[in-house]
Write an enzyme that holds these catalytic residues in place. Structure first.
Site, PDB file in Angstrom:
ATOM      1  N   ARG A 277       0.781  -1.243   0.000  1.00 22.23           N
ATOM      2  CA  ARG A 277       0.000   0.000   0.000  1.00 22.23           C
ATOM      3  C   ARG A 277       0.806   1.282   0.000  1.00 22.23           C
ATOM      4  NH1 ARG A 277      -3.454  -2.281   4.833  1.00 22.23           N
ATOM      5  NH2 ARG A 277      -1.316  -2.974   5.158  1.00 22.23           N
TER       6      ARG A 277
ATOM      7  N   TYR B 259      -2.888 -18.086  13.506  1.00 23.07           N
ATOM      8  CA  TYR B 259      -4.042 -17.520  12.792  1.00 23.07           C
ATOM      9  C   TYR B 259      -5.184 -18.525  12.720  1.00 23.07           C
ATOM     10  CZ  TYR B 259      -1.246 -13.500  11.459  1.00 23.07           C
ATOM     11  OH  TYR B 259      -0.479 -12.358  11.497  1.00 23.07           O
TER      12      TYR B 259
HETATM   13  O1  CP3 Z   1       6.836  -9.224   0.587  1.00 23.03           O
HETATM   14  C1  CP3 Z   1       5.968  -9.088  -0.317  1.00 23.03           C
HETATM   15  O2  CP3 Z   1       5.886  -8.055  -1.031  1.00 23.03           O
HETATM   16  C2  CP3 Z   1       5.034 -10.254  -0.601  1.00 23.03           C
HETATM   17  C3  CP3 Z   1       3.762 -10.146  -0.038  1.00 23.03           C
HETATM   18  C4  CP3 Z   1       3.424 -10.551   1.390  1.00 23.03           C
HETATM   19  C5  CP3 Z   1       2.184 -10.166   1.948  1.00 23.03           C
HETATM   20  N1  CP3 Z   1       2.054 -10.771   3.163  1.00 23.03           N
HETATM   21  C6  CP3 Z   1       1.207  -9.306   1.280  1.00 23.03           C
HETATM   22  C7  CP3 Z   1       0.174  -8.624   2.082  1.00 23.03           C
HETATM   23  C8  CP3 Z   1       4.067 -11.348   2.334  1.00 23.03           C
HETATM   24  C9  CP3 Z   1       5.445 -11.992   2.278  1.00 23.03           C
HETATM   25  C10 CP3 Z   1       3.186 -11.479   3.452  1.00 23.03           C
HETATM   26  C11 CP3 Z   1       3.498 -12.290   4.633  1.00 23.03           C
HETATM   27  C12 CP3 Z   1       2.615 -12.205   5.801  1.00 23.03           C
HETATM   28  N2  CP3 Z   1       1.259 -12.049   5.830  1.00 23.03           N
HETATM   29  C13 CP3 Z   1       3.064 -12.381   7.129  1.00 23.03           C
HETATM   30  C14 CP3 Z   1       4.472 -12.727   7.557  1.00 23.03           C
HETATM   31  C15 CP3 Z   1       5.383 -11.584   7.565  1.00 23.03           C
HETATM   32  C16 CP3 Z   1       5.047 -10.474   8.513  1.00 23.03           C
HETATM   33  O3  CP3 Z   1       4.837  -9.365   8.027  1.00 23.03           O
HETATM   34  O4  CP3 Z   1       5.024 -10.729   9.719  1.00 23.03           O
HETATM   35  C17 CP3 Z   1       1.941 -12.273   7.974  1.00 23.03           C
HETATM   36  C18 CP3 Z   1       1.931 -12.386   9.489  1.00 23.03           C
HETATM   37  C19 CP3 Z   1       0.797 -12.074   7.133  1.00 23.03           C
HETATM   38  C20 CP3 Z   1      -0.637 -11.988   7.556  1.00 23.03           C
HETATM   39  C21 CP3 Z   1      -1.253 -10.723   7.137  1.00 23.03           C
HETATM   40  N3  CP3 Z   1      -1.537 -10.370   5.840  1.00 23.03           N
HETATM   41  C22 CP3 Z   1      -1.705  -9.680   7.993  1.00 23.03           C
HETATM   42  C23 CP3 Z   1      -1.571  -9.666   9.499  1.00 23.03           C
HETATM   43  C24 CP3 Z   1      -2.240  -8.689   7.156  1.00 23.03           C
HETATM   44  C25 CP3 Z   1      -2.926  -7.420   7.587  1.00 23.03           C
HETATM   45  C26 CP3 Z   1      -1.947  -6.366   7.972  1.00 23.03           C
HETATM   46  C27 CP3 Z   1      -1.659  -5.501   6.799  1.00 23.03           C
HETATM   47  O5  CP3 Z   1      -0.483  -5.202   6.547  1.00 23.03           O
HETATM   48  O6  CP3 Z   1      -2.625  -5.080   6.155  1.00 23.03           O
HETATM   49  C28 CP3 Z   1      -2.097  -9.133   5.812  1.00 23.03           C
HETATM   50  C29 CP3 Z   1      -2.512  -8.418   4.582  1.00 23.03           C
HETATM   51  C30 CP3 Z   1      -1.485  -8.212   3.526  1.00 23.03           C
HETATM   52  N4  CP3 Z   1      -0.585  -9.152   3.110  1.00 23.03           N
HETATM   53  C31 CP3 Z   1      -1.335  -7.039   2.739  1.00 23.03           C
HETATM   54  C32 CP3 Z   1      -0.296  -7.292   1.836  1.00 23.03           C
HETATM   55  C33 CP3 Z   1       0.227  -6.376   0.759  1.00 23.03           C
HETATM   56  C34 CP3 Z   1      -2.191  -5.802   2.825  1.00 23.03           C
HETATM   57  C35 CP3 Z   1      -3.430  -6.094   2.035  1.00 23.03           C
HETATM   58  C36 CP3 Z   1      -4.065  -4.856   1.457  1.00 23.03           C
HETATM   59  O7  CP3 Z   1      -3.725  -4.480   0.322  1.00 23.03           O
HETATM   60  O8  CP3 Z   1      -4.962  -4.298   2.107  1.00 23.03           O
END
Ligand code: CP3
Length: 361
Positions: A35, A158
């Site tokens: 984002r 989760y």
């Molecule tokens: O690195 C990259 O660019 C690849 C994409 C990637 C995402 N999530 C995209 C994402 C990767 C590697 C992840 C891993 C992920 N997802 C983890 C492990 C790493 C970390 O950050 O601790 C975890 C715990 C998640 C679970 C998750 N996904 C959460 C808790 C959330 C909500 C929080 C947030 O940032 O919005 C997500 C959503 C998420 N995953 C988004 C993205 C780009 C945001 C979604 C959106 O566009 O609204």
């Protein structure tokens, strides 16, 4: 902005993961697509997050956005760690407050109902995405393609809590009251992760990263029982080479890993990715007497919040991390995922500072 090299067929980041001395450290950022980028928000306005993950042409476009804009040394596939839990039989949704699972695992019968899915049948959009990304990068021998998975403990948090959690009461409750059932769940997830990551390697991932974000909430004996054996099993079961015969390094990330670093080393990942609570110098000292030793490669660990700072404050922070990592087998990254308020100009500053750092080395 693409990178070309004809020195060897191995991508620059793969060489660094294997411990080769290079003219500068590689740089990429966890969650580098997201984002904070306007190009990403434009696509997200029209597409919900899960649909984006499951539509390979859009997911490929989003994966490549940071590579085109900033020229990192790697492209990480755009997906989420909660894709496999959905394939195992849970209902996953993403709202504004983060992920949510409508039918969390709360009883032994819930664990028994979960399946170990065939990754191609149930998550074929991920292998399709990786194939597209390898095609898109076919003329760029420099840049590495990274696949990833959540690790069993973090996925189980989760799956059991039903979403993000503050005190992890349900998973800890199961750990205290019925550890055997928790192992049964972790075992099923580990089998899923092995099949999933091996399918990613077959589809063209040149490096895989295992995210165990929430394993850092555990005390060492708990980590040894509920985390380490699954890391070992996964790392031991992964294909050691890709379809072209190239080695496939494994990067292990645990948030809040400071007191656990010797245990992370015991799983023998190729690279340990550090969070912000341990400096690279301290991590070297802690790891010196472990199987990882002084030769292991470290990734990290600029504070994602430092990227909110004005350029004159950010630049010395990046330079300090470069100096700490100098000649010590280091990959520049953040200590955790990049945050939405990050100004893109600061990502340019970070990446360019690293790419222009050869004079330091
Ligand atoms: O690195 C990259 O660019 C690849 C994409 C990637 C995402 N999530 C995209 C994402 C990767 C590697 C992840 C891993 C992920 N997802 C983890 C492990 C790493 C970390 O950050 O601790 C975890 C715990 C998640 C679970 C998750 N996904 C959460 C808790 C959330 C909500 C929080 C947030 O940032 O919005 C997500 C959503 C998420 N995953 C988004 C993205 C780009 C945001 C979604 C959106 O566009 O609204």
């Amino acid at each position: 902005m693409t990178n070309q090299t004809t020195k060897s067929t191995l991508p620059f980041l793969v060489k660094a993961c294997l411990g080769q001395q290079l003219e500068r450290p590689p740089v990429w950022l966890m969650r580098q697509a997201g984002r904070y980028m306007k190009e990403y928000r434009v696509i997200r306005q029209k597409t919900d997050f899960l649909t984006l993950c499951k539509t390979p042409d859009l997911a490929a476009e989003v994966s490549l956005q940071p590579y085109h804009a900033f020229g990192m040394d790697a492209v990480i596939m755009f997906c989420d760690i909660l894709i496999p839990p959905e394939a195992m039989g849970l209902t996953v949704t993403f709202g504004n407050g983060g992920p949510s699972i409508d039918n969390p695992v709360r009883a032994v019968s819930d664990i028994e109902r979960l399946v170990v899915p065939d990754p191609i049948q149930s998550m074929g959009f991920v292998t399709d995405l990786l194939q597209r990304l390898r095609k898109a990068l076919k003329d760029d021998l420099h840049t590495a393609l990274i696949g990833f998975s959540g690790a069993p403990w973090t996925l189980a948090t989760y799956m059991i809590e039903g979403g993000s959690s503050k005190n992890f009461a349900f998973i800890k409750g199961l750990m205290f009251e019925n550890p055997k059932a928790l192992h049964q769940l972790l075992e099923k997830i580990a089998e899923t992760v092995i099949l999933y990551l091996n399918a990613q390697i077959e589809a063209g991932a040149q490096i895989v990263q295992l995210f165990d974000t929430w394993a850092g909430i555990l005390e060492i004996s708990q980590y040894r029982e509920f985390v380490l054996p699954y890391h070992q099993k996964i790392i031991d079961s992964l294909k050691k080479t890709g379809p072209e015969g190239d080695p496939v390094p494994v990067i292990l990330y645990v948030n809040n890993s400071r007191g656990l670093l010797p245990c992370l080393a015991e799983a023998k990942p190729t690279v340990i990715s550090l969070d912000t609570t341990t400096s690279i110098t301290e991590a070297r000292a802690i790891l010196a007497d472990t199987p990882f030793g002084t030769a292991g490669v470290l990734q990290g660990n600029i504070d994602p919040v430092a990227l909110f700072s004005p350029p004159e404050a950010l630049k010395p922070i990046v330079q300090d991390v470069l100096k700490a990592g100098k000649n010590t087998r280091h990959i520049v990254n953040l200590g955790h995922g990049i945050l939405p308020p990050t100004p893109p100009e600061n990502v340019t500053l970070l990446v360019d500072t690293v790419k222009n750092s050869a004079a330091l080395f």
